[in-house]
Motif scaffolding. Structure first.
Motif, PDB file in Angstrom:
ATOM      1  N   ALA A 106      10.644 -11.203  25.245  1.00 24.85           N
ATOM      2  CA  ALA A 106      11.174 -11.171  23.872  1.00 24.85           C
ATOM      3  C   ALA A 106      12.117 -12.351  23.649  1.00 24.85           C
ATOM      4  CB  ALA A 106      11.904  -9.857  23.631  1.00 24.85           C
ATOM      5  N   PHE A 107      12.388 -13.112  24.698  1.00 21.59           N
ATOM      6  CA  PHE A 107      13.316 -14.244  24.615  1.00 21.59           C
ATOM      7  C   PHE A 107      12.503 -15.538  24.536  1.00 21.59           C
ATOM      8  CE2 PHE A 107      12.710 -12.608  28.922  1.00 21.59           C
ATOM      9  CZ  PHE A 107      12.095 -13.683  29.546  1.00 21.59           C
ATOM     10  N   PRO A 108      13.131 -16.631  24.078  1.00 19.20           N
ATOM     11  CA  PRO A 108      12.410 -17.908  24.013  1.00 19.20           C
ATOM     12  C   PRO A 108      12.010 -18.386  25.416  1.00 19.20           C
ATOM     13  CG  PRO A 108      14.488 -18.023  22.792  1.00 19.20           C
ATOM     14  CD  PRO A 108      14.511 -16.748  23.558  1.00 19.20           C
ATOM     15  N   TYR A 109      10.830 -18.936  25.499  1.00 24.54           N
ATOM     16  CA  TYR A 109      10.347 -19.511  26.758  1.00 24.54           C
ATOM     17  C   TYR A 109       9.919 -20.937  26.417  1.00 24.54           C
ATOM     18  CZ  TYR A 109       7.676 -19.654  31.223  1.00 24.54           C
ATOM     19  OH  TYR A 109       7.186 -19.956  32.477  1.00 24.54           O
ATOM     20  N   LEU A 110      10.774 -21.896  26.789  1.00 24.07           N
ATOM     21  CA  LEU A 110      10.617 -23.271  26.318  1.00 24.07           C
ATOM     22  C   LEU A 110      10.012 -24.181  27.380  1.00 24.07           C
ATOM     23  CD1 LEU A 110      14.225 -23.714  24.815  1.00 24.07           C
ATOM     24  CD2 LEU A 110      12.265 -22.532  23.796  1.00 24.07           C
ATOM     25  N   MET A 111       9.317 -25.180  26.898  1.00 21.38           N
ATOM     26  CA  MET A 111       8.743 -26.196  27.777  1.00 21.38           C
ATOM     27  C   MET A 111       9.673 -27.406  27.790  1.00 21.38           C
ATOM     28  SD  MET A 111       6.295 -27.262  29.649  1.00 21.38           S
ATOM     29  CE  MET A 111       4.541 -27.478  29.631  1.00 21.38           C
ATOM     30  N   ASP A 112      10.114 -27.798  28.992  1.00 26.19           N
ATOM     31  CA  ASP A 112      10.946 -29.003  29.115  1.00 26.19           C
ATOM     32  C   ASP A 112      10.011 -30.209  29.089  1.00 26.19           C
ATOM     33  OD1 ASP A 112      12.836 -30.914  29.578  1.00 26.19           O
ATOM     34  OD2 ASP A 112      13.457 -30.168  31.558  1.00 26.19           O
ATOM     35  N   GLU A 113       9.498 -30.481  27.895  1.00 27.86           N
ATOM     36  CA  GLU A 113       8.499 -31.540  27.760  1.00 27.86           C
ATOM     37  C   GLU A 113       9.132 -32.899  28.061  1.00 27.86           C
ATOM     38  OE1 GLU A 113       6.390 -31.066  24.143  1.00 27.86           O
ATOM     39  OE2 GLU A 113       4.704 -32.271  24.838  1.00 27.86           O
ATOM     40  N   GLY A 114       8.498 -33.656  28.940  1.00 24.94           N
ATOM     41  CA  GLY A 114       9.070 -34.940  29.350  1.00 24.94           C
ATOM     42  C   GLY A 114      10.116 -34.787  30.438  1.00 24.94           C
ATOM     43  N   GLN A 115      10.444 -33.546  30.792  1.00 27.18           N
ATOM     44  CA  GLN A 115      11.380 -33.224  31.887  1.00 27.18           C
ATOM     45  C   GLN A 115      12.724 -33.949  31.741  1.00 27.18           C
ATOM     46  OE1 GLN A 115       8.485 -34.018  35.194  1.00 27.18           O
ATOM     47  NE2 GLN A 115       8.846 -31.864  35.649  1.00 27.18           N
ATOM     48  N   GLN A 116      13.266 -33.904  30.523  1.00 27.48           N
ATOM     49  CA  GLN A 116      14.541 -34.569  30.255  1.00 27.48           C
ATOM     50  C   GLN A 116      15.743 -33.632  30.429  1.00 27.48           C
ATOM     51  OE1 GLN A 116      14.879 -37.946  29.282  1.00 27.48           O
ATOM     52  NE2 GLN A 116      12.747 -37.969  29.964  1.00 27.48           N
ATOM     53  N   VAL A 117      15.515 -32.334  30.299  1.00 31.39           N
ATOM     54  CA  VAL A 117      16.648 -31.398  30.253  1.00 31.39           C
ATOM     55  C   VAL A 117      17.080 -30.930  31.646  1.00 31.39           C
ATOM     56  CG1 VAL A 117      17.410 -29.136  29.442  1.00 31.39           C
ATOM     57  CG2 VAL A 117      16.113 -30.641  27.910  1.00 31.39           C
ATOM     58  N   TYR A 118      16.134 -30.541  32.488  1.00 30.78           N
ATOM     59  CA  TYR A 118      16.539 -29.961  33.776  1.00 30.78           C
ATOM     60  C   TYR A 118      17.410 -30.898  34.612  1.00 30.78           C
ATOM     61  CZ  TYR A 118      13.430 -32.305  37.108  1.00 30.78           C
ATOM     62  OH  TYR A 118      12.853 -33.233  37.913  1.00 30.78           O
ATOM     63  N   PRO A 119      17.144 -32.266  34.602  1.00 25.14           N
ATOM     64  CA  PRO A 119      18.034 -33.118  35.411  1.00 25.14           C
ATOM     65  C   PRO A 119      19.472 -33.143  34.886  1.00 25.14           C
ATOM     66  CG  PRO A 119      16.010 -34.294  34.808  1.00 25.14           C
ATOM     67  CD  PRO A 119      16.080 -33.060  33.957  1.00 25.14           C
ATOM     68  N   LYS A 120      19.631 -33.017  33.559  1.00 22.58           N
ATOM     69  CA  LYS A 120      20.991 -33.011  32.991  1.00 22.58           C
ATOM     70  C   LYS A 120      21.757 -31.771  33.452  1.00 22.58           C
ATOM     71  CE  LYS A 120      19.681 -35.408  28.753  1.00 22.58           C
ATOM     72  NZ  LYS A 120      19.256 -35.115  27.385  1.00 22.58           N
ATOM     73  N   TYR A 121      21.033 -30.680  33.639  1.00 21.63           N
ATOM     74  CA  TYR A 121      21.669 -29.456  34.119  1.00 21.63           C
ATOM     75  C   TYR A 121      21.864 -29.485  35.638  1.00 21.63           C
ATOM     76  CZ  TYR A 121      21.817 -27.034  29.680  1.00 21.63           C
ATOM     77  OH  TYR A 121      22.150 -26.657  28.405  1.00 21.63           O
ATOM     78  N   GLY A 122      21.005 -30.269  36.309  1.00 21.52           N
ATOM     79  CA  GLY A 122      21.053 -30.265  37.769  1.00 21.52           C
ATOM     80  C   GLY A 122      20.279 -29.098  38.353  1.00 21.52           C
ATOM     81  N   ALA A 123      19.320 -28.587  37.588  1.00 21.77           N
ATOM     82  CA  ALA A 123      18.453 -27.543  38.140  1.00 21.77           C
ATOM     83  C   ALA A 123      17.591 -28.184  39.222  1.00 21.77           C
ATOM     84  CB  ALA A 123      17.580 -26.953  37.040  1.00 21.77           C
ATOM     85  N   THR A 124      17.420 -27.486  40.328  1.00 26.19           N
ATOM     86  CA  THR A 124      16.634 -28.047  41.433  1.00 26.19           C
ATOM     87  C   THR A 124      15.427 -27.186  41.760  1.00 26.19           C
ATOM     88  OG1 THR A 124      18.010 -26.864  43.010  1.00 26.19           O
ATOM     89  CG2 THR A 124      18.617 -29.153  42.525  1.00 26.19           C
TER      90      THR A 124
END
Lengths: 197, 165
Positions: free
Chosen positions: A116-134
Motif C-alpha cells: 500500500a506504500f510507494p515502491y519507487l525505481m531509483d532510475e539512473g541509480q542517483q539516489v542510493y549513493p547519496k544515502y549510502g545504501a549498500t
C-alpha cells in the motif's frame, strides 16, 4: 615548524577518513528525491508536508533478504502510516543487471504482496549513493525535518519474524516519538549488494 | 536367471551406495551455529595466509566468483595459503540448496556454514567497515589483515592481494 608539519599530517588523515565515508550519517539531512512510483506518479518526500517522519527502505524483488521482509514492510506501513510516518520503498538495482528488479516486475511483485506504500525505481541509480545504501534491505529513518535518526536493519531476525528479539526500526521510531536519540542508531545485517553495471 | 538378476541388482546397489558414500554431506562442513564457534578462524595462530570468503548459494555474484577461489589452489603453495568458504545459507536451505551445490561444484576449500542470524552482533567482528552486503573476503596472516568488499573477477585479483599482504 615541526608542530605545523604534525598539524598538517593530522589534518590530512582526518580528511582521508572523511572522504572514505560516503552517504548519510546520523544527524545529516537526507536529500529529497523525485522517483517514479509503480503507479507512474513521481514521488518526493515533499509530497508529504505533514509527515512526522519518513521510513526510507532500499529494497528489491530478487534478494532473499528483501523478500523475507516484504510482509514486515506491510505490517510497518499498517502500524505507522496513520501515525504520520511515511514509508517509501526504493529499488536501487540496475534492472539490466538484475531483470527480476525491472519496473514491470516491481509492479507485479507489489500487486502480489499488496504493497500500500510507494515502491519507487531509483532510475539512473542517483539516489542510493547519496544515502549510502549498500545493500537490500537497508533502512533510513528520518524525522519530520528529514534528519537521519536511524540507519540499518528492520530487526534482528531476517529469517524468522516470530523469532525477532530486537525491533531496531520500531524502537528507533519510539525514540523519535519521545524526542530521544535512537539506541542503537545504526545496526548491520547481511543483505544483497546493490546491483550496478 | 533370477539369481543373475539378483546378483546384478545387488552389484548395482553396492556400487550405488559406495558412490553415495563419496558424496559431500553436512558432516564434511564446519557448521557454526553461533559466530563464536568460528571466531578462531579470524585469529589464526599459524603463519599461513588465510583467505576467508563469505558467500551464499542465493548470492549470484558470490557464486560467480567461487571458481576463482578454486583456481587459486593451483596458483599458490597450498601448504601456505588456506581458502575458507563461509556460507551464510539459511538452515532451511541446507539439504535443498547448499549440500547439492557443494556436490555439483567440487572444491578443495575448507567449507564452513555460519548459521548465526544475529548479524548485528558479529558483522563488525569480521571488519568494522563491512556493511553486510556479500560477497566479502578477508585475508589474514598473523597480525596482517586485508578486507576486500565486493566480488573478484579473476583468480589473479585474489593472488595480487595475497602478494601485497
Amino acid at each position: 615548524m615541526k608542530y605545523l608539519f604534525l598539524l598538517l599530517i593530522s589534518f590530512a588523515s582526518i580528511n582521508c577518513s572523511i572522504s572514505q565515508v560516503d552517504g548519510l550519517d546520523i544527524g545529516d539531512t537526507a536529500p529529497d528525491f523525485s522517483l517514479k512510483n509503480i503507479d507512474g506518479d513521481m514521488i518526493s518526500m515533499a509530497n508529504y508536508p505533514d509527515a512526522k517522519g519518513y521510513i526510507i527502505v532500499f529494497t528489491c524483488n530478487h534478494c532473499p533478504f528483501a523478500v523475507m521482509y516484504e510482509d514486515r514492510l506491510n505490517d510497518l506501513y499498517n502500524k505507522y502510516n496513520e501515525a504520520g510516518y511515511v514509508l517509501i520503498a526504493i529499488n536501487p538495482n540496475d534492472p539490466e543487471v538484475k531483470p527480476d528488479d525491472s519496473f514491470e516486475n516491481m509492479i507485479i511483485r507489489a500487486k502480489e504482496k499488496g504493497f500500500a506504500f510507494p515502491y519507487l525505481m531509483d532510475e539512473g541509480q542517483q539516489v542510493y549513493p547519496k544515502y549510502g545504501a549498500t545493500k537490500t534491505p537497508h533502512v533510513f529513518l528520518l524525522d519530520t525535518e528529514r534528519t537521519v535518526t536511524y540507519i540499518g536493519a528492520i530487526d534482528d531476525n531476517a529469517r524468522d519474524a516470530s523469532g525477532v528479539e530486537a525491533k531496531f526500526l520500531e524502537d528507533a521510531i519510539a525514540s523519535l516519538e519521545k524526542g530521544e536519540p535512537a539506541d542503537p542508531a545504526t545496526t548491520k545485517a547481511i543483505g544483497c549488494s546493490i546491483k550496478t553495471k | 536367471m533370477r539369481n543373475i538378476t539378483y546378483t546384478i541388482g545387488m552389484l548395482f546397489l553396492f556400487l550405488g551406495s559406495s558412490l553415495l558414500a563419496q558424496d559431500i554431506t553436512l558432516t564434511d562442513v564446519n557448521v557454526a551455529n553461533t559466530f563464536d564457534e568460528m571466531e578462531g578462524l579470524l585469529s589464526p595462530e599459524d603463519d599461513k595466509i588465510h583467505v576467508i570468503n563469505f558467500w551464499s548459494t542465493w548470492c549470484k555474484p558470490c557464486v560467480a566468483e567461487l571458481p576463482y577461489f578454486e583456481q587459486l589452489h593451483d596458483l599458490v603453495d597450498t601448504e601456505k595459503v588456506c581458502v575458507h568458504l563461509v556460507s551464510l545459507d539459511f538452515e532451511k536451505d541446507i539439504e535443498k540448496k547448499y549440500i547439492p551445490f557443494l556436490n555439483a561444484n567440487p572444491s578443495r576449500a575448507d567449507q564452513w556454514l555460519l548459521l548465526d542470524g544475529k548479524y548485528n552482533d558479529w558483522i563488525d567482528k569480521v571488519d568494522p567497515s563491512w556493511s553486510g552486503a556479500i560477497p566479502v573476503t578477508l585475508f589474514i596472516q598473523g597480525d596482517k589483515k586485508h578486507f576486500h568488499d565486493g566480488d573478484f573477477h579473476s583468480a589473479k585479483e585474489i593472488l595480487d592481494i595475497i602478494h601485497k599482504l
